[in-house]
Design an enzyme around this catalytic site. Structure first.
Site, PDB file in Angstrom:
ATOM      1  N   PHE A 148     -48.506   8.772  37.373  1.00 44.04           N
ATOM      2  CA  PHE A 148     -48.346   9.101  35.970  1.00 44.04           C
ATOM      3  C   PHE A 148     -46.930   8.755  35.474  1.00 44.04           C
ATOM      4  O   PHE A 148     -46.750   8.229  34.384  1.00 44.04           O
ATOM      5  CB  PHE A 148     -48.666  10.586  35.777  1.00 44.04           C
ATOM      6  N   HIS A 173     -41.909  23.244  26.532  1.00 43.69           N
ATOM      7  CA  HIS A 173     -43.329  22.927  26.325  1.00 43.69           C
ATOM      8  C   HIS A 173     -43.880  22.496  27.688  1.00 43.69           C
ATOM      9  O   HIS A 173     -43.413  21.505  28.261  1.00 43.69           O
ATOM     10  CB  HIS A 173     -43.450  21.784  25.311  1.00 43.69           C
ATOM     11  N   GLU A 182     -49.544  23.002  27.014  1.00 43.00           N
ATOM     12  CA  GLU A 182     -50.436  21.901  26.599  1.00 43.00           C
ATOM     13  C   GLU A 182     -51.654  21.801  27.520  1.00 43.00           C
ATOM     14  O   GLU A 182     -51.541  21.927  28.742  1.00 43.00           O
ATOM     15  CB  GLU A 182     -49.636  20.587  26.654  1.00 43.00           C
ATOM     16  N   SER A 242     -44.500  26.817  24.652  1.00 45.95           N
ATOM     17  CA  SER A 242     -45.880  26.391  24.405  1.00 45.95           C
ATOM     18  C   SER A 242     -46.481  25.782  25.672  1.00 45.95           C
ATOM     19  O   SER A 242     -45.761  25.363  26.586  1.00 45.95           O
ATOM     20  CB  SER A 242     -45.903  25.382  23.252  1.00 45.95           C
ATOM     21  N   ASP A 245     -51.748   5.448  23.088  1.00 47.41           N
ATOM     22  CA  ASP A 245     -51.802   4.182  23.845  1.00 47.41           C
ATOM     23  C   ASP A 245     -53.232   3.718  23.900  1.00 47.41           C
ATOM     24  O   ASP A 245     -54.106   4.455  24.330  1.00 47.41           O
ATOM     25  CB  ASP A 245     -51.323   4.397  25.291  1.00 47.41           C
TER      26      ASP A 245
HETATM   27  P1  FAD Z   1     -44.021   5.744  18.546  1.00 48.24           P
HETATM   28  O1  FAD Z   1     -43.033   6.748  18.126  1.00 48.24           O
HETATM   29  O2  FAD Z   1     -44.744   4.983  17.499  1.00 48.24           O
HETATM   30  O3  FAD Z   1     -43.263   4.744  19.533  1.00 48.24           O
HETATM   31  C1  FAD Z   1     -43.970   3.813  20.351  1.00 48.24           C
HETATM   32  C2  FAD Z   1     -43.096   2.638  20.713  1.00 48.24           C
HETATM   33  O4  FAD Z   1     -42.939   1.790  19.591  1.00 48.24           O
HETATM   34  C3  FAD Z   1     -41.682   2.986  21.152  1.00 48.24           C
HETATM   35  O5  FAD Z   1     -41.293   2.055  22.110  1.00 48.24           O
HETATM   36  C4  FAD Z   1     -40.865   2.822  19.882  1.00 48.24           C
HETATM   37  O6  FAD Z   1     -39.513   2.515  20.159  1.00 48.24           O
HETATM   38  C5  FAD Z   1     -41.572   1.681  19.195  1.00 48.24           C
HETATM   39  N1  FAD Z   1     -41.590   1.850  17.728  1.00 48.24           N
HETATM   40  C6  FAD Z   1     -41.796   2.984  17.044  1.00 48.24           C
HETATM   41  N2  FAD Z   1     -41.778   2.775  15.712  1.00 48.24           N
HETATM   42  C7  FAD Z   1     -41.556   1.462  15.561  1.00 48.24           C
HETATM   43  C8  FAD Z   1     -41.445   0.632  14.425  1.00 48.24           C
HETATM   44  N3  FAD Z   1     -41.580   1.140  13.183  1.00 48.24           N
HETATM   45  N4  FAD Z   1     -41.207  -0.690  14.635  1.00 48.24           N
HETATM   46  C9  FAD Z   1     -41.105  -1.209  15.889  1.00 48.24           C
HETATM   47  N5  FAD Z   1     -41.195  -0.453  17.015  1.00 48.24           N
HETATM   48  C10 FAD Z   1     -41.432   0.860  16.846  1.00 48.24           C
HETATM   49  N6  FAD Z   1     -50.861  10.105  24.183  1.00 48.24           N
HETATM   50  C11 FAD Z   1     -52.166  10.245  23.859  1.00 48.24           C
HETATM   51  O7  FAD Z   1     -52.926   9.260  23.878  1.00 48.24           O
HETATM   52  N7  FAD Z   1     -52.690  11.466  23.509  1.00 48.24           N
HETATM   53  C12 FAD Z   1     -51.918  12.577  23.453  1.00 48.24           C
HETATM   54  O8  FAD Z   1     -52.421  13.665  23.128  1.00 48.24           O
HETATM   55  C13 FAD Z   1     -50.530  12.457  23.772  1.00 48.24           C
HETATM   56  N8  FAD Z   1     -49.706  13.525  23.696  1.00 48.24           N
HETATM   57  C14 FAD Z   1     -48.366  13.356  23.920  1.00 48.24           C
HETATM   58  C15 FAD Z   1     -47.499  14.450  23.749  1.00 48.24           C
HETATM   59  C16 FAD Z   1     -46.140  14.306  23.945  1.00 48.24           C
HETATM   60  C17 FAD Z   1     -45.236  15.504  23.716  1.00 48.24           C
HETATM   61  C18 FAD Z   1     -45.605  13.066  24.364  1.00 48.24           C
HETATM   62  C19 FAD Z   1     -44.132  12.913  24.609  1.00 48.24           C
HETATM   63  C20 FAD Z   1     -46.448  11.979  24.538  1.00 48.24           C
HETATM   64  C21 FAD Z   1     -47.822  12.107  24.314  1.00 48.24           C
HETATM   65  N9  FAD Z   1     -48.701  11.027  24.437  1.00 48.24           N
HETATM   66  C22 FAD Z   1     -50.039  11.181  24.137  1.00 48.24           C
HETATM   67  C23 FAD Z   1     -48.200   9.707  24.875  1.00 48.24           C
HETATM   68  C24 FAD Z   1     -47.830   8.820  23.672  1.00 48.24           C
HETATM   69  O9  FAD Z   1     -48.960   8.609  22.859  1.00 48.24           O
HETATM   70  C25 FAD Z   1     -47.305   7.508  24.236  1.00 48.24           C
HETATM   71  O10 FAD Z   1     -46.064   7.704  24.840  1.00 48.24           O
HETATM   72  C26 FAD Z   1     -47.272   6.335  23.253  1.00 48.24           C
HETATM   73  O11 FAD Z   1     -47.004   5.149  24.002  1.00 48.24           O
HETATM   74  C27 FAD Z   1     -46.212   6.429  22.187  1.00 48.24           C
HETATM   75  O12 FAD Z   1     -46.499   7.351  21.241  1.00 48.24           O
HETATM   76  P2  FAD Z   1     -45.358   7.764  20.164  1.00 48.24           P
HETATM   77  O13 FAD Z   1     -45.974   8.699  19.226  1.00 48.24           O
HETATM   78  O14 FAD Z   1     -44.134   8.175  20.864  1.00 48.24           O
HETATM   79  O15 FAD Z   1     -45.144   6.342  19.481  1.00 48.24           O
END
Ligand code: FAD
Length: 289
Positions: free
Chosen positions: A212, A262, A14, A12, A105
């Site tokens: 980055f 990806h 992005e 894929s 974020d």
């Molecule tokens: P989570 O899985 O929620 O984790 C975030 C943090 O919180 C981690 O440190 C985790 O250990 C901790 N955590 C998770 N769940 C809990 C819980 N229940 N209790 C306590 N701590 C917890 N960002 C954007 O803004 N837009 C995008 O389109 C985007 N696309 C992305 C695509 C990919 C493939 C990747 C890998 C990242 C992308 N990001 C994007 C970045 C991402 O949003 C950031 O890395 C963000 O800081 C974390 O998102 P996450 O979904 O991994 O969060």
């Protein structure tokens, strides 16, 4: 890596949603070039706090309508259940079948955290609201998320997303294949066996890569950093070296059983396509890595 070998590989690309008409035209050209190699899907990022909401929708629907399945990214930080449900309705009606579900974020100083705090809560909400309408991808961090309390907690938090209903994952980019192998090994020991597809960042510009990587917690190994530094402004050498390094890593990943790749294209076709061609992915059904 045994758990990963059972899955059909998927590839894929992005994109981010362009801001200007010129950016849209450029993306169309990039899209056409990448569509020629027939990837399994495209994906489109979503700005923090919904800052790109309309542009993401527009880009997803435009790409999706052109024949290659397209997955919106959807982040929950700063959002409400109601706003997220609106997006889910739009995507479902448009025939979108895959969503990359993220926390996102929030830029510092911008608004409140929102109703859903972590990606596992978003995955649970999407399952509750839309059932199995979407295939849900989540983010994985072989070098661990920069805000994680520690590596073990980060793995447990990844497990929460799988328990909430994630079907597969895409990793943050990395330049050290062993971090990915070790991560998969840890997941297997925890009984987690969903596909975890490596996210690949082609190296095209040294200073933006450093900026980055610092932000997202991806490590540039010293030997790569030093070599890139030595090239200075010689962008051809940076690209050539970057292409070699990333191609070699992808070869190792696929040979070990990674369930696809990806590419973070940054809306550029060339660098991802060069790696694609080096890997011989045009004939991906015929080659054994
Ligand atoms: P989570 O899985 O929620 O984790 C975030 C943090 O919180 C981690 O440190 C985790 O250990 C901790 N955590 C998770 N769940 C809990 C819980 N229940 N209790 C306590 N701590 C917890 N960002 C954007 O803004 N837009 C995008 O389109 C985007 N696309 C992305 C695509 C990919 C493939 C990747 C890998 C990242 C992308 N990001 C994007 C970045 C991402 O949003 C950031 O890395 C963000 O800081 C974390 O998102 P996450 O979904 O991994 O969060």
């Amino acid at each position: 890596m045994e758990s990963q070998k059972q899955f059909k590989r998927r590839f894929s690309f992005e994109f981010f949603p362009p801001k200007t008409d010129q950016g849209k035209e450029k993306l169309q050209v990039v899209r056409d070039r990448l569509a020629e190699v027939n990837p399994d899907f495209f994906s489109v990022t979503f700005g923090a706090g919904g800052s790109t909401r309309d542009r993401t929708i527009e880009t997803v629907l435009s790409l999706h309508g052109q024949g290659i399945s397209t997955a919106p990214h959807l982040s929950c930080v700063g959002g409400t259940r109601e706003k997220i449900a609106e997006l889910l309705d739009i995507y479902k009606e448009s025939g979108v079948s895959r969503i990359v579900a993220l926390r996102g974020d929030m830029p510092s100083g911008m608004g409140a955290a929102g109703e859903l705090r972590y990606a596992n809560e978003l995955v649970a909400f999407i399952r509750e609201y839309s059932g199995d309408a979407f295939n849900l991808e989540v983010a994985a961090y072989p070098e661990f998320h920069p805000q994680a309390r520690n590596a073990e907690e980060d793995l447990k938090n990844f497990a929460r997303k799988v328990e909430a209903g994630a079907n597969s994952a895409i990793t943050q980019y990395f330049f050290n294949a062993d971090s990915y192998f070790y991560y998969i090994d840890r997941l297997e020991k925890m009984g987690i066996t969903i596909p975890v597809v490596p996210g690949i960042m082609p190296i095209v510009n040294f200073s933006s890569l450093v900026r980055f990587s610092d932000m997202c917690g991806a490590e540039i190994p010293r030997w790569i950093r030093k070599q890139l530094e030595a090239y200075g402004d010689d962008s051809d050498s940076i690209r050539k070296f970057g292409e070699e390094v990333v191609t070699d890593m992808c070869e190792r990943l696929l040979a070990a059983g990674a369930p696809g790749l990806h590419f973070y294209t940054l809306n550029q076709a060339e660098a991802s396509l060069n790696i694609w061609n080096n890997l011989g992915l045009a004939n991906r059904d015929k080659i054994s890595f």
